[in-house]
Write an enzyme that holds these catalytic residues in place. Structure first.
Site, PDB file in Angstrom:
ATOM      1  N   CYS A   1       0.804  -1.230   0.000  1.00  0.00           N
ATOM      2  CA  CYS A   1       0.000   0.000   0.000  1.00  0.00           C
ATOM      3  C   CYS A   1       0.836   1.279   0.000  1.00  0.00           C
ATOM      4  O   CYS A   1       0.273   2.374  -0.119  1.00  0.00           O
ATOM      5  CB  CYS A   1      -0.948   0.010   1.193  1.00  0.00           C
ATOM      6  SG  CYS A   1      -2.088  -1.385   1.202  1.00  0.00           S
TER       7      CYS A   1
ATOM      8  N   CYS B   1       0.255   2.566   6.503  1.00  0.00           N
ATOM      9  CA  CYS B   1       0.656   1.189   6.774  1.00  0.00           C
ATOM     10  C   CYS B   1       0.682   0.430   5.456  1.00  0.00           C
ATOM     11  O   CYS B   1       0.175   0.901   4.441  1.00  0.00           O
ATOM     12  CB  CYS B   1      -0.327   0.528   7.733  1.00  0.00           C
ATOM     13  SG  CYS B   1      -2.022   0.414   7.067  1.00  0.00           S
TER      14      CYS B   1
END
Length: 474
Positions: free
Chosen positions: A138, A458
């Protein structure tokens, strides 16, 4: 680690009343969306002697759409090309001025594994312009941006385009390994007898496909399961998660209606209408959200479709330059990209705690404190993940026992946090989110009169990223 997090449940503050205060405070900030821009506070710059100032001149993204909608028949390089063309149209930067292009992606299309190169050629860049693709879950476009920052800082380039793309509407589905092995061997068979012999060994189970899953290779656990366990470990209730998700959608809707999502550029989808806005922003009600069943840990989990980011298609792009080059070309940059860090931690129990680990490190590196930050833009994978990070950041026990720090860094104040919505509402095309965070931070700094923004995210694999964005002098 499990026992440590279990202990954290007993030592962190009770959270039901906290959630109500958070939600009330967050909605009170919505009036800021209509406020006129104010002059930024006067603070020292983070410029360093002997280090190049690197700026983001502009950043754009095509609308982020729920997978299976208007982008469903396209390929990833089509979306990335549209983002690149949107950036070119907005900035009028000559293509031959761009020294390098780097893109991030997570779910790779086999035919265009170097999607940066294919998108660049499709957008009309010279075949002499190098391009490569990176992947870091991500935070892939974060890695693309900092790769560009490093190339400029090293003097290798003056102008870099960085971005990210994801097309969840069409992900690779493979044959089983048994079938792949048989087919590859069959391709090398020389005689009809050899081929028939191989074919005769094929069994019905060979035809079972390997379906993709948003799961950790090392733990075989999906991020949703990790988010559920993380929420439980930190005592984050279903009510709190739904309240936070509603906050995200409410603020995103106000930002969209107020014309604040300036990074969005229209995209004429071939054979379809022009897409002009994100389609996942859907403020609901606590009553409606409460009717949804747990999505991962059944029947007692707290993570649902309503308090999770959805599968999203989209692409983004930012134009990075050395400050000298930008000024020489007549551009007014939006922001400086300053200090940044990457972190890694346990990919099972701490999978989604990247912001907690990265934030204090980047603040220390920049010589700042939480009080110095005017704008926070954190990636929202799940409402439970965000709330767990906020509680972990505000816990001395977690800092001392899990991070080896003397004291907590403190949680960002909600009145400064994701004020224009986040991934829960705007969407999360994995590799494209980082660029959205950075350019949103720059726009918010200008609108809200701040100087420093902190971007954090994250990533799968138990990794994370944080960067300090400094508003360019107005």
């Amino acid at each position: 680690m499990s026992s440590m997090l279990t202990h954290a449940i007993r030592n962190l503050p009770a959270s039901s009343a906290w959630a109500a205060r958070v939600f009330a405070r967050s909605l009170s900030c919505s009036s800021q969306l209509q406020a006129a821009a104010v002059q930024p506070k006067s603070k020292k710059t983070l410029a360093k002697s002997g280090v190049k100032n690197i700026v983001v001149v502009e950043g754009v993204r095509i609308p982020f759409l729920q997978s299976g909608t208007s982008y469903a028949d396209l390929m990833p390089h089509d979306l990335a090309r549209a983002a690149l063309q949107g950036l070119l149209n907005r900035t009028s930067v000559p293509r031959d001025v761009v020294d390098y292009i780097v893109y991030g992606t997570v779910i790779q299309e086999v035919k265009t594994s170097n999607v940066a190169r294919e998108a660049a050629l499709g957008a009309g860049f010279s075949d002499k312009t190098p391009a490569h693709t990176v992947t870091m879950a991500c935070i892939s476009s974060n890695q693309a941006m900092t790769t560009g920052v490093g190339m400029i800082a090293a003097g290798q380039c003056d102008v870099v385009v960085a971005g990210g793309v994801e097309l969840m509407s069409d992900v690779p589905i493979r044959h089983s390994r048994k079938m792949r092995k048989t087919m590859l061997t069959l391709n090398r068979a020389k005689t009809l007898g050899q081929k028939l012999s191989l074919i005769s060994k094929i069994r019905p189970d060979y035809f079972a496909p390997e379906l993709p899953a948003v799961a950790e290779f090392s733990t075989s656990e999906t991020m949703g399961h990790s988010a559920d366990r993380l929420a439980a470990a930190f005592g984050i209730s279903r009510l709190e998660q739904d309240e936070y998700a509603l906050r995200s959608h409410t603020l995103a809707k106000k930002a969209q209606d107020g014309g604040l999502l300036l990074d969005v550029v229209p995209f004429k989808v071939p054979g379809k209408d022009t897409v002009t806005k994100d389609n996942g922003i859907r403020p609901s009600s606590m009553e409606q959200m409460g009717k949804l069943k747990p999505a991962f840990v059944k029947p007692y989990g707290t993570v649902t479709a309503a308090n999770s980011s959805f599968l999203t298609d989209g692409a983004s792009a930012v134009l990075l330059m050395s400050e000298e080059k930008a000024l020489a070309m007549g551009y007014k940059p939006k922001a400086y990209l300053r200090d940044f860090v990457y972190v890694s931690q346990d990919p099972k129990d701490q999978l989604l705690l990247g912001p907690t680990y990265a934030t204090p490190k980047v603040l220390e590196k920049a010589g700042l404190t939480m009080a110095d930050i005017d704008v926070f833009e954190f990636h929202e994978a799940f409402a439970g993940q965000i709330l767990a990070n906020l509680k972990a950041m505000d816990s001395d026990w977690f800092a001392q026992n899990c991070m080896g720090r003397k004291s907590k860094v403190g949680a960002p104040p909600l009145e400064k946090f994701n004020n224009w919505g986040g991934s829960l509402s705007l969407g999360h095309p994995f590799a494209a989110t980082g660029c959205r965070l950075v350019i949103t931070a720059a726009h918010r700094l200008k609108k809200e009169g701040g100087q420093y923004g902190l971007v954090a995210a994250c990533a799968a694999g138990g990794q994370g990223h944080a960067m300090i964005v400094e508003l360019y002098p107005q």
